[in-house]
Design an enzyme around this catalytic site. Structure first.
Site, PDB file in Angstrom:
ATOM      1  N   CYS A 167       0.806  -1.220   0.000  1.00 55.45           N
ATOM      2  CA  CYS A 167       0.000   0.000   0.000  1.00 55.45           C
ATOM      3  C   CYS A 167       0.839   1.271   0.000  1.00 55.45           C
ATOM      4  CB  CYS A 167      -0.948  -0.005   1.192  1.00 55.45           C
ATOM      5  SG  CYS A 167      -2.099  -1.403   1.143  1.00 55.45           S
ATOM      6  N   HIS A 307      -2.074   8.289   6.002  1.00 54.93           N
ATOM      7  CA  HIS A 307      -2.410   6.968   5.480  1.00 54.93           C
ATOM      8  C   HIS A 307      -3.816   6.604   5.954  1.00 54.93           C
ATOM      9  CE1 HIS A 307      -1.735   3.084   3.756  1.00 54.93           C
ATOM     10  NE2 HIS A 307      -1.732   2.441   4.917  1.00 54.93           N
ATOM     11  N   GLU A 318      -0.155   6.060  13.624  1.00 61.13           N
ATOM     12  CA  GLU A 318       0.165   7.212  12.786  1.00 61.13           C
ATOM     13  C   GLU A 318      -0.103   8.527  13.508  1.00 61.13           C
ATOM     14  OE1 GLU A 318      -0.456   8.777   8.202  1.00 61.13           O
ATOM     15  OE2 GLU A 318      -1.918   7.377   9.059  1.00 61.13           O
ATOM     16  N   LYS A 336      -9.306   8.519   2.685  1.00 61.22           N
ATOM     17  CA  LYS A 336      -9.857   7.168   2.547  1.00 61.22           C
ATOM     18  C   LYS A 336     -11.277   7.073   3.108  1.00 61.22           C
ATOM     19  CE  LYS A 336      -5.543   4.461   2.483  1.00 61.22           C
ATOM     20  NZ  LYS A 336      -4.512   5.514   2.645  1.00 61.22           N
ATOM     21  N   HIS A 341     -10.008   2.336   0.534  1.00 60.85           N
ATOM     22  CA  HIS A 341      -8.567   2.060   0.484  1.00 60.85           C
ATOM     23  C   HIS A 341      -8.238   1.341  -0.819  1.00 60.85           C
ATOM     24  CE1 HIS A 341      -4.554   1.228   1.413  1.00 60.85           C
ATOM     25  NE2 HIS A 341      -4.670   0.514   2.535  1.00 60.85           N
ATOM     26  N   PHE A 400       1.740  -3.703   3.872  1.00 69.06           N
ATOM     27  CA  PHE A 400       2.118  -5.025   4.353  1.00 69.06           C
ATOM     28  C   PHE A 400       3.605  -5.266   4.090  1.00 69.06           C
ATOM     29  CE2 PHE A 400      -2.285  -7.313   4.050  1.00 69.06           C
ATOM     30  CZ  PHE A 400      -2.747  -6.506   5.080  1.00 69.06           C
TER      31      PHE A 400
END
Length: 415
Positions: A167, A307, A318, A336, A341, A400
């Site tokens: 991502c 993010h 975050e 998002k 996402h 990931f």
């Protein structure tokens, strides 16, 4: 130009192309983003799965946008990318028939490749046998074909690659493209990402991991970054393509500069296959590297496009990172909440949105933020757009495998 001068060369975003659940085209995207309304819906393509909601691009007719023959040959992931690239080139005022093709590069990000092509071939193999599998699957499924098809259609004959950092792929792609321009390897680079992951197998796997929101009874409220009641992300498809040029070259030809890309940082957590390091040590290295690269003090950052996945672990980690490092108290948004996402494409979309925030002086609200998690202490914009003159912003992407990437964007004329 010597190496030191090249490294300090400002790189400009001169064209933006967007194909997302918020709409086809930059204008449609920006207008929807400012409403703060989610695009999540029930998805007939996921019917029968435990989580059957997603964010799809509305009214996407590849045949009318690309021509029937081209659309038929391409997986949806390449269709989305090509439509976005065409808009980006038009926005930049560049004609591929007139440029020096070997000096034009392409760097795209992607995580999963042509999932629809692979799933269709796999089904055909098991139901009808090997002789009925289309040979096109091997020029549609592999991730490299996204950049390959863009090169064919845009006559971009320079370096051509796809980066796969989960991502974080879109931000990584734009950072690499910037370095290509600074090194003198290219004069123009089309950079961004595309993802079309809304096929049953990957969506079933994400559900089994516990990553997806289970608010299937109320899809529009499912993606809720930083909210106390967040419970996972809503998967999306999308593409974003940016035209990048050295600022001096863009000015010389009369091009428009949306924003400057001035810093890039990347790192690995080395912690877990799918969960972020709760200490945020890896993402902090990426953020500080980007700030150092841009020669920007942490307190100078006045906006963050986070993010902000709407997962419990990411949003908390975050927000603590932002509070700890960016001590000037920047405004924060996660787009998002509106778009869902888009995995490997998410970062590229958010860089485009960050450039538009800088250009328009408006921070889009975070959708579905009804009650800020009490453990989150940053200034998250919600409810309505906020008027703000943004000079320096960061855009964060994490993926990931512990992949982290951060870009610093600045208003033209800042440096």
């Amino acid at each position: 130009m010597n190496e030191r001068a090249r490294r300090g060369t400002p790189v400009a975003i001169t064209g933006i192309g967007l194909v997302t659940p918020a709409g086809i085209g930059t204008t449609a995207n920006w207008e929807r983003l400012l409403t703060g309304r989610s695009t999540a819906r029930r998805d007939p393509g996921l019917a029968g799965l435990p989580v059957d909601i997603s964010c799809r691009v509305p009214d996407f007719d590849a045949a009318s946008l690309l021509g029937r023959s081209t659309a038929w040959r391409l997986d949806r992931v390449s269709q989305l990318a090509l439509v976005a690239a065409k808009e980006a080139l038009a926005d930049a005022g560049l004609d591929p028939e007139r440029w020096d093709g070997p000096r034009v590069g392409i760097v795209m990000g992607n995580a999963l490749g042509g999932t629809a092509s692979y799933e269709a071939a796999h089904t055909t193999y098991h139901q009808e046998g090997a002789d009925q599998v289309s040979p096109l699957v091997m020029v549609n499924w592999p991730v490299n074909m996204i950049s390959g098809y863009l090169a064919m259609h845009c006559r971009a004959l320079g370096p051509n690659l796809v980066v796969a950092t989960a991502c974080a792929s879109g931000v990584t792609a734009i950072g690499i493209a910037r370095d290509m321009l600074r090194s003198g390897l290219c004069d123009i680079v089309l950079a961004g990402a595309s993802e079309a992951p809304l096929s049953p197998t990957p969506m079933a796997a994400y559900h089994r991991m516990g990553a997806l929101s289970r608010r299937t009874d109320d899809p529009e409220s499912a993606s809720r970054p930083f909210d106390a009641d967040r419970g996972g992300f809503v998967a999306a498809e999308a593409a974003a393509v940016l035209v990048l040029e050295r600022e001096g070259d863009a000015r010389a030809r009369g091009g428009t500069v949306h924003a400057l890309v001035t810093g890039f940082g990347a790192s690995a957590d080395g912690h877990h296959a799918s969960a972020p390091d709760p200490t945020g040590a890896g993402v902090e290295r990426a953020l500080r590297a980007a700030l150092t690269d841009a020669d920007v003090a942490p307190e100078a950052v006045d906006h963050v496009n986070a993010h902000g996945t709407s997962t419990r672990l990411n949003d908390l980690m975050e927000s603590r990172l932002i509070d700890r490092v960016l001590v000037g108290g920047p405004s924060v948004t996660s787009t998002k909440g509106v778009t869902g996402h888009a995995l490997g494409a998410a970062g590229a979309i958010e860089v485009a949105y960050t450039a538009l925030t800088i250009e328009h002086g408006l921070v889009p609200p975070t959708a579905n933020l009804d009650k800020l998690d009490p453990e989150i202490g940053v200034d998250v914009v919600a409810g309505a757009p906020r008027e703000q003159s943004v000079t320096t912003a960061t855009s964060h992407s994490f993926g990931f495998g512990g992949q982290n990437a951060v870009l610093v964007l600045q208003k033209a004329g800042t440096r």
